[in-house]
Write a protein that holds these residues in place. Sequence first.
Motif, mmCIF file in Angstrom:
data_model
loop_
_atom_site.group_PDB
_atom_site.id
_atom_site.type_symbol
_atom_site.label_atom_id
_atom_site.label_comp_id
_atom_site.label_asym_id
_atom_site.label_seq_id
_atom_site.Cartn_x
_atom_site.Cartn_y
_atom_site.Cartn_z
ATOM 1 N N VAL A 138 3.136 3.965 -1.651
ATOM 2 C CA VAL A 138 3.316 4.505 -2.996
ATOM 3 C C VAL A 138 4.470 5.505 -2.949
ATOM 4 C CG1 VAL A 138 2.210 5.643 -4.952
ATOM 5 C CG2 VAL A 138 0.843 4.235 -3.377
ATOM 6 N N GLU A 194 3.506 3.297 -11.905
ATOM 7 C CA GLU A 194 2.077 3.004 -12.001
ATOM 8 C C GLU A 194 1.222 4.261 -12.102
ATOM 9 O OE1 GLU A 194 3.076 2.330 -7.535
ATOM 10 O OE2 GLU A 194 4.062 2.124 -9.506
ATOM 11 N N LEU A 195 1.822 5.424 -11.819
ATOM 12 C CA LEU A 195 1.075 6.681 -11.896
ATOM 13 C C LEU A 195 1.569 7.591 -13.017
ATOM 14 C CD1 LEU A 195 0.639 7.563 -8.097
ATOM 15 C CD2 LEU A 195 -0.968 6.422 -9.630
ATOM 16 N N GLN A 209 -7.806 4.646 -2.896
ATOM 17 C CA GLN A 209 -7.986 3.200 -2.810
ATOM 18 C C GLN A 209 -6.902 2.554 -1.958
ATOM 19 O OE1 GLN A 209 -10.503 1.304 -3.734
ATOM 20 N NE2 GLN A 209 -9.444 -0.513 -2.916
ATOM 21 N N LYS A 210 -5.639 2.982 -2.159
ATOM 22 C CA LYS A 210 -4.544 2.445 -1.362
ATOM 23 C C LYS A 210 -4.710 2.797 0.121
ATOM 24 C CE LYS A 210 -1.987 0.326 -4.392
ATOM 25 N NZ LYS A 210 -1.725 -1.145 -4.299
ATOM 26 N N LYS A 261 -0.843 9.588 -15.627
ATOM 27 C CA LYS A 261 -2.203 9.627 -15.094
ATOM 28 C C LYS A 261 -2.629 11.065 -14.831
ATOM 29 C CE LYS A 261 -2.568 5.087 -14.724
ATOM 30 N NZ LYS A 261 -3.521 4.299 -15.543
ATOM 31 N N THR A 270 0.822 -1.217 0.000
ATOM 32 C CA THR A 270 0.000 0.000 0.000
ATOM 33 C C THR A 270 0.854 1.264 0.000
ATOM 34 O OG1 THR A 270 -0.161 0.223 2.431
ATOM 35 C CG2 THR A 270 -1.764 -1.220 1.339
ATOM 36 N N GLU A 311 -7.185 10.683 -11.583
ATOM 37 C CA GLU A 311 -6.824 9.269 -11.575
ATOM 38 C C GLU A 311 -5.824 8.970 -10.453
ATOM 39 O OE1 GLU A 311 -7.216 7.799 -16.209
ATOM 40 O OE2 GLU A 311 -5.520 9.068 -15.657
ATOM 41 N N ILE A 312 -4.880 9.888 -10.264
ATOM 42 C CA ILE A 312 -3.902 9.721 -9.184
ATOM 43 C C ILE A 312 -4.615 9.762 -7.834
ATOM 44 C CG2 ILE A 312 -1.924 10.763 -8.013
ATOM 45 C CD1 ILE A 312 -1.008 11.800 -10.746
ATOM 46 N N SER A 327 -7.708 9.062 -7.142
ATOM 47 C CA SER A 327 -8.519 7.859 -6.967
ATOM 48 C C SER A 327 -7.649 6.676 -6.552
ATOM 49 C CB SER A 327 -9.261 7.549 -8.277
ATOM 50 O OG SER A 327 -9.988 6.345 -8.167
ATOM 51 N N TYR A 328 -6.474 6.564 -7.147
ATOM 52 C CA TYR A 328 -5.542 5.472 -6.837
ATOM 53 C C TYR A 328 -5.077 5.565 -5.384
ATOM 54 C CZ TYR A 328 -1.456 2.399 -7.317
ATOM 55 O OH TYR A 328 -0.533 1.402 -7.159
ATOM 56 N N ILE A 329 -4.713 6.763 -4.948
ATOM 57 C CA ILE A 329 -4.230 6.954 -3.584
ATOM 58 C C ILE A 329 -5.355 6.711 -2.580
ATOM 59 C CG2 ILE A 329 -3.241 8.613 -1.958
ATOM 60 C CD1 ILE A 329 -1.364 7.540 -4.181
#
Length: 388
Positions: A250, A319-320, A334-335, A323, A248, A327-328, A330-332
């Motif tokens: 990043v 992975e970012l 989720q993590k 983006k 988790t 989008e970044i 949303s990814y963070i």
Amino acid sequence: MKILLKTLVAVLSITTLNACNANSKTEVIDLAISKTVIETPSISNNPEIKVALLLDTSNSMDGLIDQAKAQLWKIVNVLSYAKCEDQNPNLQIAVYEYGNDNLNADEGYLRQVLNFSDDLDEISKSLFSLTTRGGNEYCGKVIQTALTQLNWGNNTKDLNLIFIAGNEPYTQGDVSYKEASKLAHKNEVSVNTIFCGDYDKGISGYWKDGADLTHGNYMAINQNAATVHVASPYDDRILELNKKLNKTYVAFGSQGRQKKEMQADQDANAMGYNKANAVSRTVSKSSRLYKNSSWDLVDAEKEESFSYDDLDKNELPKELKGKSKSEIKSYITQKSKERETIQNAITELNNKRKEFITKITSDPNNGLENAMIKAIKIQAKKKNYKWD
């Protein structure tokens, strides 16, 4: 005398106290900061538990260092539950080594290994980096240096502690321990002394006097006693969750990759002792005291000063790359949710683990961890700290 384990600093629980004093006046002296010292700024207005570990790295103290490495995470875990007027105190730890022939004689055979830091991986790395070699142990000098180089602040709610351990007379060196004690007392820093050996011999060597002059605690321990690790049926599950927890993080910025590698290295160091020690580190990583906002986007995003607009796209993980900001984000998010779920699961398993261990074992009375806990309880009570 090998490595004086001073590295245990911190804490322990105290179960009944009221709210933090704000009545005592604090005298502040000008701090002479070494050119090599980088001052760590306070990241909040919360009170702080500041611990300076003064470690003798001369010959014969390997056992004490072993205890420090093995028990660091247990101490951190206790501190994570500290409260002061419903605030969660931050933890800052500094590490000094002294008494080693490899160190500069003109500077009193001492060196600042780590300035006050809340980076638990850096603290662990510092402890594991220490090596020992015979030398002269100047207690007064290293105490004076820690008092003048470090930024102890002037918050009356802070708990300021020095822990110094050794097995030679406390009186060695050109700097009188009494003068160093006066400076500590003036700045409301308690010096806790740990003599490695016979209790009465430590008294005759003035270790108790050094503690008494600063309202600290004097303790004598068997530095060669092995740390007892108790296995539990929950260990494997907690360690599996640690692997998921690591996923988790990043990493970003110029130090991101290096810091994530350090995280993995300290996981390996903990496991190098045994499974139970690695479990204690995992529990620490699930606590509020394990903060990595300087290199982890999940932690950084929680800081008030953070803005997605300020991110350098060139320093984002692969992975970012490419983006959009949404989008970044949303990814963070989720993590962050994944991490919270994993940390809650670790906490739940650890509660069961503690109950299991309590039923089958009792703590020894002369180890470093117990000595530190006793000292912290007494001094925390003076500041009216309490533990959940």
